[in-house]
Design an enzyme around this catalytic site. Structure first.
Site, PDB file in Angstrom:
ATOM      1  N   SER A  40       0.793  -1.214   0.000  1.00 37.26           N
ATOM      2  CA  SER A  40       0.000   0.000   0.000  1.00 37.26           C
ATOM      3  C   SER A  40       0.837   1.282   0.000  1.00 37.26           C
ATOM      4  O   SER A  40       0.632   2.172  -0.833  1.00 37.26           O
ATOM      5  CB  SER A  40      -0.938  -0.011   1.208  1.00 37.26           C
ATOM      6  OG  SER A  40      -1.699   1.174   1.268  1.00 37.26           O
ATOM      7  N   GLY A 279      -7.541   3.557  -3.651  1.00 36.29           N
ATOM      8  CA  GLY A 279      -7.332   4.371  -2.448  1.00 36.29           C
ATOM      9  C   GLY A 279      -5.896   4.844  -2.320  1.00 36.29           C
ATOM     10  O   GLY A 279      -5.635   5.993  -1.944  1.00 36.29           O
ATOM     11  N   ASP A 280      -4.944   3.966  -2.640  1.00 32.43           N
ATOM     12  CA  ASP A 280      -3.525   4.350  -2.615  1.00 32.43           C
ATOM     13  C   ASP A 280      -3.270   5.471  -3.615  1.00 32.43           C
ATOM     14  O   ASP A 280      -2.511   6.404  -3.344  1.00 32.43           O
ATOM     15  CB  ASP A 280      -2.641   3.152  -2.956  1.00 32.43           C
ATOM     16  CG  ASP A 280      -2.763   2.018  -1.950  1.00 32.43           C
ATOM     17  OD1 ASP A 280      -3.122   2.285  -0.789  1.00 32.43           O
ATOM     18  OD2 ASP A 280      -2.478   0.859  -2.330  1.00 32.43           O
ATOM     19  N   ALA A 281      -3.888   5.361  -4.795  1.00 33.38           N
ATOM     20  CA  ALA A 281      -3.707   6.377  -5.832  1.00 33.38           C
ATOM     21  C   ALA A 281      -4.308   7.713  -5.409  1.00 33.38           C
ATOM     22  O   ALA A 281      -3.733   8.781  -5.678  1.00 33.38           O
ATOM     23  CB  ALA A 281      -4.330   5.904  -7.142  1.00 33.38           C
TER      24      ALA A 281
END
Length: 323
Positions: A40, A279-281
């Protein structure tokens, strides 16, 4: 059905236990499994570095001395992300099994070498120089299970030097099983990220639900504001950012009344690859803009844009070419 066989929820993130370990080989042997770089925090820093001037970011973590570690480093280098790995040759590099059903993704993480990361690596003079040279810090909640001492030391350094310390709740189990660590760290956090499931888990872990009631997505806004208004060290206001997939993103700021709500432009179903890494992006683009002095409004919109681009890919991949 693998979800039923391994007692997994369709949309969740958990740590692998002994009963889950055969899943990894099953996916390789019986399915058309794809090998993609993670995890992540490194996903986020790869994305942020793609949007920032060269040399802006460095990633700390632990890997094994194996082929998967080499592939991770290659993926980072492709994004011009510098890595500062602690190498544990006694353990394989961590892996994460992703089971995609429709637009849901079930994550099962086998940390392996990653869970052996030690604060001893962080505090060596040559590595601590990277900490001293940084102005922004981003740590995922998964790290509470690995090296809370590192989190505390970096948070304290950020506070003492007027720098910006950010974290991600990362998964519901983080708030559920590491509640004391989360509570201890929140006063240091300048920006906290999470999604609706993680927000609800945090609210329940803090025992904010009315007696006999369960929290739900309708409570995300007031949870965000309540977290923003928790006691804080330092002079910066706290910003809490909760994404909700294709639904609106909620932002609460400690020195503002109410909450900000940002609609999301939904990616057409026909264009969706899978939601893993979105979400990480989002965090990658948000931080890349925020670090360069952009407003919260601009930072959120950038996060929505890059999250939408990654949703169109398979796995936590960024589009080829200049972002």
């Amino acid at each position: 059905d693998l979800l039923a066989e391994y007692k997994l929820n369709a949309n969740d993130a958990i740590m692998a236990s002994a009963e889950h370990l055969p899943l990894f080989q099953t996916l390789m042997d019986k399915y058309d499994a794809k090998l993609l770089p993670g995890g992540s925090a490194q996903n986020t820093l790869r994305g942020a570095q793609l949007l920032l001037p060269s040399g802006s970011a460095v990633f700390f973590g632990a890997v094994g001395g194996d082929e998967n570690a080499r592939k991770l480093k290659q993926a980072a280098e492709k994004a011009n992300l510098r890595t500062n790995y602690m190498v544990n040759k006694d353990k394989p590099t961590g892996t994460c099994a992703l089971l995609i059903t429709g637009h849901n993704r079930s994550m099962v993480a086998n940390l392996s070498a990653a869970e052996t990361y030690s604060f001893e690596h962080t505090k060596t003079p040559e590595n601590w120089k990277d900490i001293e040279n940084a102005k922004f810090y981003y740590i995922t909640g998964f790290f509470f299970a690995v090296s809370p001492d590192t989190i505390q030391a970096v948070a304290q350094h950020a506070l003492d030097n007027g720098k910006t310390f950010t974290m991600n709740l990362s998964a519901p189990f983080v708030a559920q099983f590491f509640t004391q660590h989360v509570e201890k760290t929140i006063p240091y956090i300048d920006i906290l990220f999470g999604n609706e499931s993680e927000a609800i888990a945090l609210g329940e872990a803090m025992k904010w639900a009315p007696e006999g009631a369960k929290l739900n997505v309708g409570d995300v806004k007031w949870i965000a504001k309540r977290v923003a208004d928790m006691p804080k060290l330092g002079k910066k206001p706290r910003v809490v950012v909760f994404t909700q997939g294709a639904l609106e993103t909620v932002v609460a700021v400690s020195n503002e009344e109410g909450v900000r709500v940002y609609p999301v432009t939904k990616v057409p179903d026909s264009e969706v690859g899978d939601t893993n890494g979105a979400g990480d992006a989002f965090v990658a683009a948000f931080l890349a803009e925020y670090m360069q002095g952009k407003s919260l409004d601009v930072s959120v919109e950038a996060g929505h844009w890059l999250g939408g681009q990654v949703v169109r890919q398979i796995g936590p991949n960024y589009p080829d070419g200049e972002l």
